[in-house]
Design a protein around this motif. Structure first.
Motif, PDB file in Angstrom:
ATOM      1  N   ASP A  30      22.844  33.418 -28.707  1.00  0.00           N
ATOM      2  CA  ASP A  30      23.570  32.626 -29.694  1.00  0.00           C
ATOM      3  C   ASP A  30      22.653  31.502 -30.152  1.00  0.00           C
ATOM      4  OD1 ASP A  30      25.625  31.841 -31.358  1.00  0.00           O
ATOM      5  OD2 ASP A  30      27.121  31.789 -29.763  1.00  0.00           O
ATOM      6  N   ILE A  31      22.898  30.995 -31.338  1.00  0.00           N
ATOM      7  CA  ILE A  31      22.058  29.947 -31.918  1.00  0.00           C
ATOM      8  C   ILE A  31      22.958  28.835 -32.430  1.00  0.00           C
ATOM      9  CG2 ILE A  31      20.406  29.372 -33.738  1.00  0.00           C
ATOM     10  CD1 ILE A  31      19.387  32.242 -33.566  1.00  0.00           C
ATOM     11  N   PHE A  32      22.558  27.595 -32.129  1.00  0.00           N
ATOM     12  CA  PHE A  32      23.313  26.424 -32.560  1.00  0.00           C
ATOM     13  C   PHE A  32      22.367  25.451 -33.252  1.00  0.00           C
ATOM     14  CE2 PHE A  32      25.400  28.043 -28.784  1.00  0.00           C
ATOM     15  CZ  PHE A  32      26.746  28.025 -29.131  1.00  0.00           C
ATOM     16  N   PRO A  33      22.787  24.873 -34.376  1.00  0.00           N
ATOM     17  CA  PRO A  33      21.969  23.802 -34.950  1.00  0.00           C
ATOM     18  C   PRO A  33      22.124  22.560 -34.071  1.00  0.00           C
ATOM     19  CG  PRO A  33      23.981  24.081 -36.216  1.00  0.00           C
ATOM     20  CD  PRO A  33      23.976  25.151 -35.173  1.00  0.00           C
ATOM     21  N   VAL A  34      21.029  21.854 -33.852  1.00  0.00           N
ATOM     22  CA  VAL A  34      21.080  20.602 -33.095  1.00  0.00           C
ATOM     23  C   VAL A  34      20.208  19.573 -33.789  1.00  0.00           C
ATOM     24  CG1 VAL A  34      21.565  21.592 -30.817  1.00  0.00           C
ATOM     25  CG2 VAL A  34      19.199  21.320 -31.533  1.00  0.00           C
ATOM     26  N   ASN A  35      20.667  18.336 -33.773  1.00  0.00           N
ATOM     27  CA  ASN A  35      19.761  17.270 -34.165  1.00  0.00           C
ATOM     28  C   ASN A  35      19.231  16.672 -32.874  1.00  0.00           C
ATOM     29  OD1 ASN A  35      22.497  16.286 -33.988  1.00  0.00           O
ATOM     30  ND2 ASN A  35      21.747  14.322 -34.710  1.00  0.00           N
ATOM     31  N   TYR A  36      17.944  16.384 -32.868  1.00  0.00           N
ATOM     32  CA  TYR A  36      17.253  16.039 -31.630  1.00  0.00           C
ATOM     33  C   TYR A  36      16.289  14.892 -31.875  1.00  0.00           C
ATOM     34  CZ  TYR A  36      13.281  18.381 -33.737  1.00  0.00           C
ATOM     35  OH  TYR A  36      12.268  18.717 -34.591  1.00  0.00           O
ATOM     36  N   VAL A  38      12.350  13.655 -30.136  1.00  0.00           N
ATOM     37  CA  VAL A  38      11.251  13.903 -29.201  1.00  0.00           C
ATOM     38  C   VAL A  38      11.175  12.691 -28.286  1.00  0.00           C
ATOM     39  CG1 VAL A  38       8.750  14.163 -28.996  1.00  0.00           C
ATOM     40  CG2 VAL A  38       9.983  15.355 -30.818  1.00  0.00           C
ATOM     41  N   ASP A  39      11.044  12.945 -26.985  1.00  0.00           N
ATOM     42  CA  ASP A  39      10.987  11.859 -26.007  1.00  0.00           C
ATOM     43  C   ASP A  39      10.028  12.219 -24.885  1.00  0.00           C
ATOM     44  OD1 ASP A  39      11.739   9.395 -24.782  1.00  0.00           O
ATOM     45  OD2 ASP A  39      13.139  10.483 -23.481  1.00  0.00           O
ATOM     46  N   HIS A  40       8.836  11.656 -24.912  1.00  0.00           N
ATOM     47  CA  HIS A  40       7.841  11.834 -23.845  1.00  0.00           C
ATOM     48  C   HIS A  40       7.603  13.310 -23.502  1.00  0.00           C
ATOM     49  CE1 HIS A  40       7.891   7.538 -23.237  1.00  0.00           C
ATOM     50  NE2 HIS A  40       9.195   7.571 -23.084  1.00  0.00           N
ATOM     51  N   GLY A  41       7.285  14.110 -24.505  1.00  0.00           N
ATOM     52  CA  GLY A  41       6.966  15.521 -24.269  1.00  0.00           C
ATOM     53  C   GLY A  41       8.172  16.394 -23.986  1.00  0.00           C
ATOM     54  N   THR A  42       9.349  15.924 -24.342  1.00  0.00           N
ATOM     55  CA  THR A  42      10.576  16.708 -24.208  1.00  0.00           C
ATOM     56  C   THR A  42      11.394  16.541 -25.479  1.00  0.00           C
ATOM     57  OG1 THR A  42      11.942  14.927 -23.260  1.00  0.00           O
ATOM     58  CG2 THR A  42      10.654  16.265 -21.709  1.00  0.00           C
ATOM     59  N   LEU A  43      12.432  17.374 -25.629  1.00  0.00           N
ATOM     60  CA  LEU A  43      13.408  17.198 -26.711  1.00  0.00           C
ATOM     61  C   LEU A  43      14.736  16.815 -26.086  1.00  0.00           C
ATOM     62  CD1 LEU A  43      12.870  20.204 -29.168  1.00  0.00           C
ATOM     63  CD2 LEU A  43      11.919  17.917 -29.279  1.00  0.00           C
ATOM     64  N   VAL A  44      15.458  15.907 -26.741  1.00  0.00           N
ATOM     65  CA  VAL A  44      16.773  15.483 -26.268  1.00  0.00           C
ATOM     66  C   VAL A  44      17.767  15.673 -27.394  1.00  0.00           C
ATOM     67  CG1 VAL A  44      18.137  13.541 -25.393  1.00  0.00           C
ATOM     68  CG2 VAL A  44      15.740  13.785 -24.713  1.00  0.00           C
ATOM     69  N   PHE A  45      18.937  16.218 -27.058  1.00  0.00           N
ATOM     70  CA  PHE A  45      20.031  16.306 -28.021  1.00  0.00           C
ATOM     71  C   PHE A  45      21.330  15.912 -27.354  1.00  0.00           C
ATOM     72  CE2 PHE A  45      19.982  20.553 -26.185  1.00  0.00           C
ATOM     73  CZ  PHE A  45      21.328  20.891 -26.064  1.00  0.00           C
ATOM     74  N   ARG A  46      22.333  15.589 -28.185  1.00  0.00           N
ATOM     75  CA  ARG A  46      23.671  15.233 -27.698  1.00  0.00           C
ATOM     76  C   ARG A  46      24.637  16.346 -28.057  1.00  0.00           C
ATOM     77  NH1 ARG A  46      25.340   9.321 -29.739  1.00  0.00           N
ATOM     78  NH2 ARG A  46      27.253   9.910 -28.676  1.00  0.00           N
ATOM     79  N   THR A  47      25.629  16.521 -27.201  1.00  0.00           N
ATOM     80  CA  THR A  47      26.633  17.536 -27.482  1.00  0.00           C
ATOM     81  C   THR A  47      27.923  17.200 -26.746  1.00  0.00           C
ATOM     82  OG1 THR A  47      27.044  19.918 -27.612  1.00  0.00           O
ATOM     83  CG2 THR A  47      25.980  19.098 -25.607  1.00  0.00           C
ATOM     84  N   THR A  97      17.697   7.198 -22.828  1.00  0.00           N
ATOM     85  CA  THR A  97      18.043   8.228 -23.806  1.00  0.00           C
ATOM     86  C   THR A  97      18.971   7.676 -24.883  1.00  0.00           C
ATOM     87  OG1 THR A  97      17.782   9.892 -22.093  1.00  0.00           O
ATOM     88  CG2 THR A  97      18.951  10.569 -24.057  1.00  0.00           C
ATOM     89  N   VAL A  98      19.917   6.843 -24.494  1.00  0.00           N
ATOM     90  CA  VAL A  98      20.806   6.211 -25.476  1.00  0.00           C
ATOM     91  C   VAL A  98      19.981   5.391 -26.460  1.00  0.00           C
ATOM     92  CG1 VAL A  98      22.633   4.484 -25.763  1.00  0.00           C
ATOM     93  CG2 VAL A  98      22.842   6.223 -23.993  1.00  0.00           C
ATOM     94  N   GLY A  99      18.889   4.799 -25.977  1.00  0.00           N
ATOM     95  CA  GLY A  99      18.016   4.006 -26.830  1.00  0.00           C
ATOM     96  C   GLY A  99      17.266   4.806 -27.883  1.00  0.00           C
ATOM     97  N   LEU A 100      17.313   6.136 -27.798  1.00  0.00           N
ATOM     98  CA  LEU A 100      16.663   6.974 -28.808  1.00  0.00           C
ATOM     99  C   LEU A 100      17.399   6.945 -30.145  1.00  0.00           C
ATOM    100  CD1 LEU A 100      15.827  10.159 -26.685  1.00  0.00           C
ATOM    101  CD2 LEU A 100      14.220   8.423 -27.519  1.00  0.00           C
ATOM    102  N   LEU A 101      18.614   6.370 -30.148  1.00  0.00           N
ATOM    103  CA  LEU A 101      19.446   6.313 -31.360  1.00  0.00           C
ATOM    104  C   LEU A 101      19.660   7.708 -31.930  1.00  0.00           C
ATOM    105  CD1 LEU A 101      17.911   3.137 -33.025  1.00  0.00           C
ATOM    106  CD2 LEU A 101      19.893   3.278 -31.491  1.00  0.00           C
ATOM    107  N   LEU A 102      20.128   8.587 -31.090  1.00  0.00           N
ATOM    108  CA  LEU A 102      20.374   9.977 -31.459  1.00  0.00           C
ATOM    109  C   LEU A 102      21.823  10.098 -31.895  1.00  0.00           C
ATOM    110  CD1 LEU A 102      19.334  12.859 -31.572  1.00  0.00           C
ATOM    111  CD2 LEU A 102      19.801  13.063 -29.153  1.00  0.00           C
ATOM    112  N   PHE A 103      22.039  10.176 -33.200  1.00  0.00           N
ATOM    113  CA  PHE A 103      23.387  10.202 -33.742  1.00  0.00           C
ATOM    114  C   PHE A 103      23.739  11.599 -34.227  1.00  0.00           C
ATOM    115  CE2 PHE A 103      21.834   5.842 -34.561  1.00  0.00           C
ATOM    116  CZ  PHE A 103      22.689   5.178 -33.694  1.00  0.00           C
ATOM    117  N   PRO A 104      24.809  12.198 -33.689  1.00  0.00           N
ATOM    118  CA  PRO A 104      25.233  13.533 -34.143  1.00  0.00           C
ATOM    119  C   PRO A 104      25.700  13.495 -35.599  1.00  0.00           C
ATOM    120  CG  PRO A 104      26.281  12.953 -32.060  1.00  0.00           C
ATOM    121  CD  PRO A 104      25.618  11.717 -32.576  1.00  0.00           C
TER     122      PRO A 104
END
Length: 147
Positions: A30-36, A38-47, A97-104
């Motif tokens: 399955d495939i899902f769109p995510v907004n993400y 980049v954080d220190h060589g990783t990807l972070v997303f919220r869900t 991670t919250v400081g990344l300002l990752l807004f869905p």
């Protein structure tokens, strides 16, 4: 087609914020769109709770693909990371991670942060060719039928 170096892949991933998360759900992909972010060589997303969170944080590796195109030059790129996703649970890491300002994009309760640590990252860059230069075996079949 040009294969991209790892640092170029990360730079391009930072230039966009939306990708496609590929996971295994029950007996099918399955495939899902995510907004993400980049954080220190990783990807972070919220869900939120649900299929995406359960599938992403299970034992099966995941993949994320992001791409883009420069409309002025006609040069496109695609980057894929493959690795393991895990929920962010450590309080200090969660605060960072919250400081990344990752807004869905959608409203609602999206309190779960997920970090994808890649095992591999690959990318390519290529010139988009005009559609009139594309050729398939059907092109000749269609032409023959009309003549």
């Amino acid at each position: 087609m040009e294969a991209l170096e790892t640092q170029d892949c990360w730079r391009l991933l930072r230039s966009v914020t939306v990708g496609r998360l590929a996971v295994w759900v029950d007996d099918h992909p399955d495939i899902f769109p995510v907004n993400y972010k980049v954080d220190h060589g990783t990807l972070v997303f919220r869900t939120a709770e649900g299929t995406k969170l359960q599938a992403a944080t299970g034992d099966t590796p995941v993949a994320v693909e992001a791409d883009g195109v420069d409309p002025d030059t006609g040069v496109a790129w695609s980057v894929v990371i493959k690795g393991q996703a895990a929920p962010v649970r450590n309080p200090d890491e969660l605060l960072d991670t919250v400081g990344l300002l990752l807004f869905p994009w959608q409203s609602g309760k999206k309190e779960h942060f997920v970090r994808i640590t890649p095992d591999t990252i690959t990318g390519r860059r290529f010139k988009v060719v005009p559609p009139l230069t594309w050729w398939t075996p059907l092109d000749d079949a269609t032409r023959s039928g009309l003549e």
